[in-house]
Write a protein that holds these residues in place. Structure first.
Motif, PDB file in Angstrom:
ATOM      1  N   ILE A  78      -4.063   5.116  -0.781  1.00 13.09           N
ATOM      2  CA  ILE A  78      -4.131   6.125  -1.840  1.00 13.09           C
ATOM      3  C   ILE A  78      -5.092   7.242  -1.467  1.00 13.09           C
ATOM      4  N   ARG A  79      -6.230   6.886  -0.888  1.00 12.09           N
ATOM      5  CA  ARG A  79      -7.188   7.911  -0.474  1.00 12.09           C
ATOM      6  C   ARG A  79      -6.564   8.871   0.540  1.00 12.09           C
ATOM      7  N   ALA A  80      -5.639   8.404   1.352  1.00 13.90           N
ATOM      8  CA  ALA A  80      -5.015   9.247   2.372  1.00 13.90           C
ATOM      9  C   ALA A  80      -4.091  10.303   1.781  1.00 13.90           C
TER      10      ALA A  80
ATOM     11  N   PRO B 268       0.815  -1.218   0.000  1.00 11.25           N
ATOM     12  CA  PRO B 268       0.000   0.000   0.000  1.00 11.25           C
ATOM     13  C   PRO B 268       0.848   1.267   0.000  1.00 11.25           C
ATOM     14  N   THR B 269       1.973   1.250   0.706  1.00  6.95           N
ATOM     15  CA  THR B 269       2.833   2.436   0.752  1.00  6.95           C
ATOM     16  C   THR B 269       3.368   2.776  -0.632  1.00  6.95           C
ATOM     17  N   SER B 270       3.826   1.762  -1.358  1.00  8.21           N
ATOM     18  CA  SER B 270       4.341   1.995  -2.708  1.00  8.21           C
ATOM     19  C   SER B 270       3.255   2.500  -3.642  1.00  8.21           C
ATOM     20  N   MET B 271       2.051   1.932  -3.535  1.00  6.99           N
ATOM     21  CA  MET B 271       0.969   2.357  -4.413  1.00  6.99           C
ATOM     22  C   MET B 271       0.508   3.777  -4.088  1.00  6.99           C
ATOM     23  N   ALA B 272       0.569   4.160  -2.824  1.00  5.97           N
ATOM     24  CA  ALA B 272       0.229   5.546  -2.465  1.00  5.97           C
ATOM     25  C   ALA B 272       1.237   6.507  -3.075  1.00  5.97           C
ATOM     26  N   LEU B 273       2.524   6.156  -3.031  1.00  3.16           N
ATOM     27  CA  LEU B 273       3.547   6.995  -3.646  1.00  3.16           C
ATOM     28  C   LEU B 273       3.370   7.044  -5.164  1.00  3.16           C
TER      29      LEU B 273
ATOM     30  N   ALA C 193     -15.788   1.099   1.287  1.00  2.00           N
ATOM     31  CA  ALA C 193     -15.491   1.568   2.642  1.00  2.00           C
ATOM     32  C   ALA C 193     -14.093   2.178   2.725  1.00  2.00           C
ATOM     33  N   ALA C 194     -13.168   1.686   1.908  1.00  2.00           N
ATOM     34  CA  ALA C 194     -11.794   2.196   1.923  1.00  2.00           C
ATOM     35  C   ALA C 194     -11.648   3.538   1.221  1.00  2.00           C
ATOM     36  N   GLY C 195     -12.669   3.943   0.439  1.00  2.00           N
ATOM     37  CA  GLY C 195     -12.610   5.251  -0.187  1.00  2.00           C
ATOM     38  C   GLY C 195     -12.795   5.302  -1.683  1.00  2.00           C
TER      39      GLY C 195
END
Length: 219
Positions: free
Chosen positions: A53-55, A24-29, A87-89
Motif C-alpha cells: 500500500i505504501r508503494a 498484498p496486491t489486492s490490498m494495494a489496489l 519498517a514497512a511504512g
C-alpha cells in the motif's frame, strides 16, 4: 510522518485468508480505489500489505499486526509485533488496548513507551469500553478508537457504538476515532456528531463477500 487529520475517512483495507482478495496486491489496489474515492488514510494489517500500500499511496497508514490470540489480545499484541509494521511504512501503530492481560506479560504503558521511543510513531489505542479508553490515554496513547467495542463480551451489536464515542470524546483530551460496524452515511454523521475526530470504515467498503451476503439475505 504523515499525521491523521481531523475529519478524515479512514478505509480499512484488510482481507483474511478465507477471502479471495487476501494478498498484498489486492490490498494495494483496494487502497488506490479508496484514495480515488476520497479516503484520507488507510488502515492495514501486516508488513506485506502495508509495504504494498505504501508503494501506491502517500496517504497516512495506520498499521496493525494481527499476531496474537484471536480469542484475546490479537491486534499488535507486543512491541516486537509493531517493529515490522513501522519498517514497512506505517505512520501510526494501532494496538489492542483493552484491559485484558497482554501475551508477553508487559503493561500497555510499557509497549506504548517503547513504540514512541524506539520507533518514533504515534499510537492509536483500540478499546472496547470507557474504562479501557481512559486507561489507554493514561498509558500514553495518542489517539483512542472504539474498534473493539462489542467484540470482547460476546454480545456484538449491529451498529456503531455511538454512545462510547460520545463518552470518550467527553472524557479524553486526545482525538477519538470511531470504528466498528459503520456502514452508512447516517452512521458516519452520527459518530461525527458524537465527537469522533476521524472515522474508520472497513467491511462496508472493502469486503465484497460481506456486502454480498447482507444483500443476498434480503432477497
Amino acid at each position: 510522518m504523515r499525521a491523521l487529520a481531523q475529519g478524515t475517512l479512514v478505509v480499512s483495507c484488510q482481507a483474511g485468508p478465507g477471502n479471495p482478495l487476501h494478498s498484498p496486491t489486492s490490498m494495494a489496489l483496494m487502497a488506490k480505489a479508496a484514495a480515488a474515492g476520497g479516503a484520507g488514510a488507510i488502515r492495514a494489517n501486516g508488513p506485506d500489505d502495508i509495504a504494498a500500500i505504501r508503494a501506491v499511496t502517500d496517504l497516512p497508514i495506520i498499521g496493525i499486526h494481527k499476531l496474537g490470540d484471536p480469542a484475546g489480545v490479537f491486534i499488535t499484541p507486543t512491541y516486537e509485533s509493531a517493529i515490522a509494521v513501522v519498517a514497512a511504512g506505517a505512520d501510526l501503530v494501532a494496538l489492542d488496548a483493552t484491559l485484558r492481560p497482554r501475551p508477553d506479560g508487559q503493561s500497555l504503558g510499557a509497549q506504548i513507551t517503547r513504540i514512541h521511543d524506539e520507533l518514533g510513531v504515534p499510537v492509536l489505542a483500540d478499546v472496547d469500553t470507557l474504562d479501557a479508553g481512559l486507561a489507554a490515554r493514561d498509558a500514553g496513547a495518542d489517539l483512542v478508537a472504539t474498534t473493539l467495542s462489542g467484540y470482547t463480551n460476546g454480545r456484538t451489536p449491529t451498529g456503531p457504538d455511538v454512545e462510547l464515542v460520545r463518552q470518550l470524546a467527553t472524557k479524553l483530551d486526545c482525538p477519538v476515532v470511531a470504528e466498528g460496524r459503520i456502514r452508512t452515511p447516517e452512521d458516519v454523521r452520527d459518530v461525527r456528531a458524537a465527537g469522533a475526530y476521524a472515522v474508520v470504515v472497513g467491511h462496508a467498503i472493502t469486503n465484497p463477500m460481506d456486502i454480498t451476503a447482507r444483500l443476498a439475505a434480503a432477497i
